[in-house]
Design a protein around this motif. Structure first.
Motif, PDB file in Angstrom:
ATOM      1  N   TRP A   1      20.172  81.191  87.261  1.00 26.03           N
ATOM      2  CA  TRP A   1      20.916  82.456  87.315  1.00 26.03           C
ATOM      3  C   TRP A   1      21.722  82.571  88.593  1.00 26.03           C
ATOM      4  O   TRP A   1      22.659  83.351  88.680  1.00 26.03           O
ATOM      5  CB  TRP A   1      19.974  83.643  87.234  1.00 26.03           C
TER       6      TRP A   1
ATOM      7  N   THR B   1      25.257  81.970  87.744  1.00 25.53           N
ATOM      8  CA  THR B   1      25.919  82.916  86.841  1.00 25.53           C
ATOM      9  C   THR B   1      25.737  84.379  87.263  1.00 25.53           C
ATOM     10  O   THR B   1      26.645  85.185  87.089  1.00 25.53           O
ATOM     11  CB  THR B   1      25.396  82.745  85.399  1.00 25.53           C
ATOM     12  N   PHE B   2      24.562  84.728  87.775  1.00 26.34           N
ATOM     13  CA  PHE B   2      24.276  86.098  88.207  1.00 26.34           C
ATOM     14  C   PHE B   2      23.676  86.085  89.619  1.00 26.34           C
ATOM     15  O   PHE B   2      22.512  86.451  89.796  1.00 26.34           O
ATOM     16  CB  PHE B   2      23.266  86.782  87.269  1.00 26.34           C
TER      17      PHE B   2
ATOM     18  N   TRP C   1      22.235  89.497  90.945  1.00 28.31           N
ATOM     19  CA  TRP C   1      21.024  89.907  90.232  1.00 28.31           C
ATOM     20  C   TRP C   1      19.835  89.037  90.627  1.00 28.31           C
ATOM     21  O   TRP C   1      18.737  89.516  90.819  1.00 28.31           O
ATOM     22  CB  TRP C   1      21.229  89.870  88.723  1.00 28.31           C
TER      23      TRP C   1
ATOM     24  N   ALA D   1      21.670  97.903  89.325  1.00 32.09           N
ATOM     25  CA  ALA D   1      22.147  96.552  89.030  1.00 32.09           C
ATOM     26  C   ALA D   1      21.838  96.147  87.593  1.00 32.09           C
ATOM     27  O   ALA D   1      22.629  95.444  86.957  1.00 32.09           O
ATOM     28  CB  ALA D   1      21.541  95.551  90.009  1.00 32.09           C
ATOM     29  N   SER D   2      20.702  96.595  87.068  1.00 33.15           N
ATOM     30  CA  SER D   2      20.387  96.236  85.681  1.00 33.15           C
ATOM     31  C   SER D   2      21.400  96.843  84.714  1.00 33.15           C
ATOM     32  O   SER D   2      21.758  96.222  83.730  1.00 33.15           O
ATOM     33  CB  SER D   2      18.960  96.653  85.311  1.00 33.15           C
TER      34      SER D   2
ATOM     35  N   LEU E   1      24.574  97.625  85.650  1.00 31.32           N
ATOM     36  CA  LEU E   1      25.856  96.984  85.951  1.00 31.32           C
ATOM     37  C   LEU E   1      25.980  95.605  85.310  1.00 31.32           C
ATOM     38  O   LEU E   1      27.026  95.263  84.773  1.00 31.32           O
ATOM     39  CB  LEU E   1      26.032  96.843  87.463  1.00 31.32           C
ATOM     40  N   PHE E   2      24.915  94.820  85.392  1.00 32.21           N
ATOM     41  CA  PHE E   2      25.002  93.432  84.940  1.00 32.21           C
ATOM     42  C   PHE E   2      24.580  93.223  83.503  1.00 32.21           C
ATOM     43  O   PHE E   2      24.973  92.250  82.872  1.00 32.21           O
ATOM     44  CB  PHE E   2      24.165  92.532  85.863  1.00 32.21           C
ATOM     45  N   PHE E   3      23.741  94.106  82.981  1.00 36.31           N
ATOM     46  CA  PHE E   3      23.235  93.889  81.625  1.00 36.31           C
ATOM     47  C   PHE E   3      23.510  95.039  80.679  1.00 36.31           C
ATOM     48  O   PHE E   3      23.008  95.060  79.575  1.00 36.31           O
ATOM     49  CB  PHE E   3      21.706  93.609  81.676  1.00 36.31           C
TER      50      PHE E   3
END
Length: 140
Positions: free
Chosen positions: A61, A64-65, A68, A134-135, A137-139
């Motif tokens: 990750w 890619t993230f 996160w 963040a959860s 924002l990213f997911f």
């Protein structure tokens, strides 16, 4: 999002003086939780260690993230440390009582961390809030 919520709850338990200054009736709630504090700490310590292992296993990750992944790792480190501090009595009783060398190392680690518990608790609240944001924002 679950990681962030659990980190915030643990941090609130770890920083009772902060909570008591904001809400006068919080002392009653903290007194109700106090007998279970060791078990709560032990569970959160294990949860945090599992989160660290999970972050390491998902190191892919990082490409890619990256934000996160760093957030997940930082939150779980804080959770493991706060859980260790709150659950130290039970951890000592169940896991370290038979090994004197490990017991001494754990005691010295706790002595180093104890003065930082308040700061770690505040940092845990901040990182927990960021984990929730963040959860989303990213997911999504």
């Amino acid at each position: 999002m679950t990681w962030g919520i659990t980190l915030i709850l643990l941090s609130i338990i770890a920083v009772p003086s902060l909570l008591l200054s904001k809400k006068p009736n919080a002392k009653e709630l903290l007194e109700k939780i106090e007998p279970y504090q060791g078990w709560i700490g032990l569970i959160f310590c294990v949860w945090g260690v599992w989160g660290i292992i999970s972050a390491v296993l998902n190191i892919g990750w990082l490409t890619t993230f990256p934000i996160w992944w760093v957030t997940l790792l930082a939150g779980n480190i804080i959770e493991a440390v706060l859980g260790f501090m709150l659950g130290f009595g039970l951890i000592n009783k169940f896991f370290l009582s038979k090994n004197e060398a490990a017991k001494e190392k754990a005691n010295s680690l706790r002595e180093k961390l104890a003065p930082k518990q308040g700061k770690l608790g505040i940092l845990g609240i901040i990182v927990g809030c960021w984990m929730i944001v963040a959860s989303f924002l990213f997911f999504g």
